[in-house]
Design an enzyme around this catalytic site. Structure first.
Site, PDB file in Angstrom:
ATOM      1  N   ASP A  15       0.860  -1.185   0.000  1.00  0.00           N
ATOM      2  CA  ASP A  15       0.000   0.000   0.000  1.00  0.00           C
ATOM      3  C   ASP A  15       0.891   1.227   0.000  1.00  0.00           C
ATOM      4  O   ASP A  15       1.907   1.275   0.709  1.00  0.00           O
ATOM      5  CB  ASP A  15      -0.904   0.016   1.234  1.00  0.00           C
ATOM      6  CG  ASP A  15      -1.860   1.206   1.206  1.00  0.00           C
ATOM      7  OD1 ASP A  15      -2.896   1.112   0.521  1.00  0.00           O
ATOM      8  OD2 ASP A  15      -1.567   2.227   1.861  1.00  0.00           O
ATOM      9  N   MET A  28       5.477   9.771  -4.026  1.00  0.00           N
ATOM     10  CA  MET A  28       5.077   8.725  -3.090  1.00  0.00           C
ATOM     11  C   MET A  28       5.689   9.108  -1.750  1.00  0.00           C
ATOM     12  O   MET A  28       6.919   9.231  -1.636  1.00  0.00           O
ATOM     13  CB  MET A  28       5.584   7.358  -3.557  1.00  0.00           C
ATOM     14  CG  MET A  28       5.217   6.217  -2.633  1.00  0.00           C
ATOM     15  SD  MET A  28       5.502   4.569  -3.362  1.00  0.00           S
ATOM     16  CE  MET A  28       7.317   4.491  -3.359  1.00  0.00           C
ATOM     17  N   HIS A 174      -5.265   4.259   6.592  1.00  0.00           N
ATOM     18  CA  HIS A 174      -4.507   5.108   5.668  1.00  0.00           C
ATOM     19  C   HIS A 174      -3.069   5.318   6.135  1.00  0.00           C
ATOM     20  O   HIS A 174      -2.387   6.218   5.658  1.00  0.00           O
ATOM     21  CB  HIS A 174      -5.206   6.455   5.423  1.00  0.00           C
ATOM     22  CG  HIS A 174      -6.464   6.314   4.638  1.00  0.00           C
ATOM     23  ND1 HIS A 174      -6.479   5.942   3.308  1.00  0.00           N
ATOM     24  CD2 HIS A 174      -7.766   6.466   5.008  1.00  0.00           C
ATOM     25  CE1 HIS A 174      -7.733   5.875   2.887  1.00  0.00           C
ATOM     26  NE2 HIS A 174      -8.529   6.181   3.892  1.00  0.00           N
ATOM     27  N   ASP A 179      -2.404  -0.612   6.325  1.00  0.00           N
ATOM     28  CA  ASP A 179      -3.294  -0.992   5.227  1.00  0.00           C
ATOM     29  C   ASP A 179      -2.726  -2.147   4.409  1.00  0.00           C
ATOM     30  O   ASP A 179      -3.471  -2.980   3.884  1.00  0.00           O
ATOM     31  CB  ASP A 179      -3.572   0.217   4.339  1.00  0.00           C
ATOM     32  CG  ASP A 179      -4.391   1.282   5.061  1.00  0.00           C
ATOM     33  OD1 ASP A 179      -4.852   1.016   6.182  1.00  0.00           O
ATOM     34  OD2 ASP A 179      -4.555   2.385   4.504  1.00  0.00           O
TER      35      ASP A 179
END
Length: 322
Positions: A15, A28, A174, A179
């Site tokens: 994730d 990212m 999140h 996750d």
């Protein structure tokens, strides 16, 4: 010559959190990974996803970001600029970790959905080091896996429509590692799931067998004036439930139930004299979901619906008077 034996696959749930929609212009900012399980031929063995994990928070690679995207992760961008890991170092460490945990097997990234996470992960692996331990296509999308096994359209492959037994008991926070671990549970549950064989007759849309002014007859249902029909059944259509009137017409909420059933087409009958309107948002809801929409006077609408019922997951709203 002996046939080659396929290497086992080691599924790694990944994730990512990002501050924008695509890598390059945006960054990212964190990613987490957890070993979900191993497949050797037809045998899948689930792992404890908390045992072998990887997590990094990354220094942004550009000044651009979307505040709403950044807010999802709850991470402080200023702190990431100061303290986030160098992307080249983090990706090198990740490659080493993947190769260690997948020794003797082919690593496969899995995500929910994989499309977004894989886009960022693969871009970062190639941009910062030029090499991906997953190859260029070693990813598996859990949404596609569920849609295939459950035999539903891809847009119906959402957690809210899955059997509860498939879902992880862990919270979706999140935080990328949380996750990834949660989604590793889902991956293993999906791989081990044997869905019941569907009964086409039980899940088909009931055909309308008779239509006259003020009366509709449909397979398996008592006769009535107005009906909502859908895969697996139908019921009388009570306009007051969602506030439908001749004007402005059929309300959006009338059709949202159909989307939960994974329909591919919806037929809206406007009455025998076409006096029943349709609120524009109702059509927008269906078209945004990729559902084919047919609007017609009720007699013509019934003909279209019965034809589609033979081959598709079709639903319809039918009014038998004006």
């Amino acid at each position: 010559m002996a046939a080659r034996t396929a290497r086992p696959s080691l599924y790694i749930s990944v994730d990512i959190e990002a501050d924008g929609p695509i890598p390059g212009p945006y960054s990212m900012i964190s990613f987490g990974a957890a070993v979900a399980g191993r497949q050797d031929g037809p045998t899948y063995t689930a792992a404890d996803p908390q045992e072998r994990t990887f997590y990094r928070e990354l220094r942004p690679i550009s000044d651009a970001y979307v505040p709403e995207a950044l807010a999802v992760s709850g991470l402080d961008r200023g702190r990431l600029v100061r303290e986030g890991a160098d992307p080249a170092v983090a990706m090198a460490e990740f490659r080493t970790w993947v190769r260690e945990v997948s020794a003797g097997a082919q690593p496969v990234m899995c995500g929910y959905p994989a499309s977004f996470d894989w886009t960022f992960l693969y871009w970062y692996l190639i941009r910062f080091g030029g090499d991906s331990p997953f190859g260029h296509s070693g990813c598996l999308d859990m949404k596609t896996l569920y849609a295939t096994k459950a035999r539903v359209p891809l847009r119906a492959a959402v957690k809210g429509r899955m059997p509860r037994a498939l879902l992880s008991r862990r919270r979706h926070t999140h935080h990328a590692l949380d996750d990834a671990i949660e989604q590793a549970d889902l991956m293993s549950n999906l791989m081990l799931w044997q869905p019941p064989v569907p009964d086409p007759a039980a899940d088909g849309s009931p055909r309308i067998t008779h239509l006259a002014w003020g009366r509709i007859e449909a397979e398996g249902l008592a006769p009535g004036k107005d009906f909502r029909l859908y895969p697996g059944g139908g019921r009388p259509w009570d306009w007051s439930e969602h506030g439908t009137r001749h004007e402005p017409g059929i309300q959006p909420q009338e059709v949202r139930e159909f989307l939960d059933l994974g329909v591919t087409a919806v037929v809206l009958g406007q009455g025998m004299d076409k006096r029943l309107g349709i609120v524009p948002q109702t059509l927008e809801v269906l078209r945004a979901a990729g559902v084919e929409v047919h609007v017609a006077e009720t007699t013509a609408a019934v003909e279209v619906y019965n034809r589609l019922a033979a081959t598709e997951r079709v639903a319809g709203l039918f009014h038998s008077t004006c």
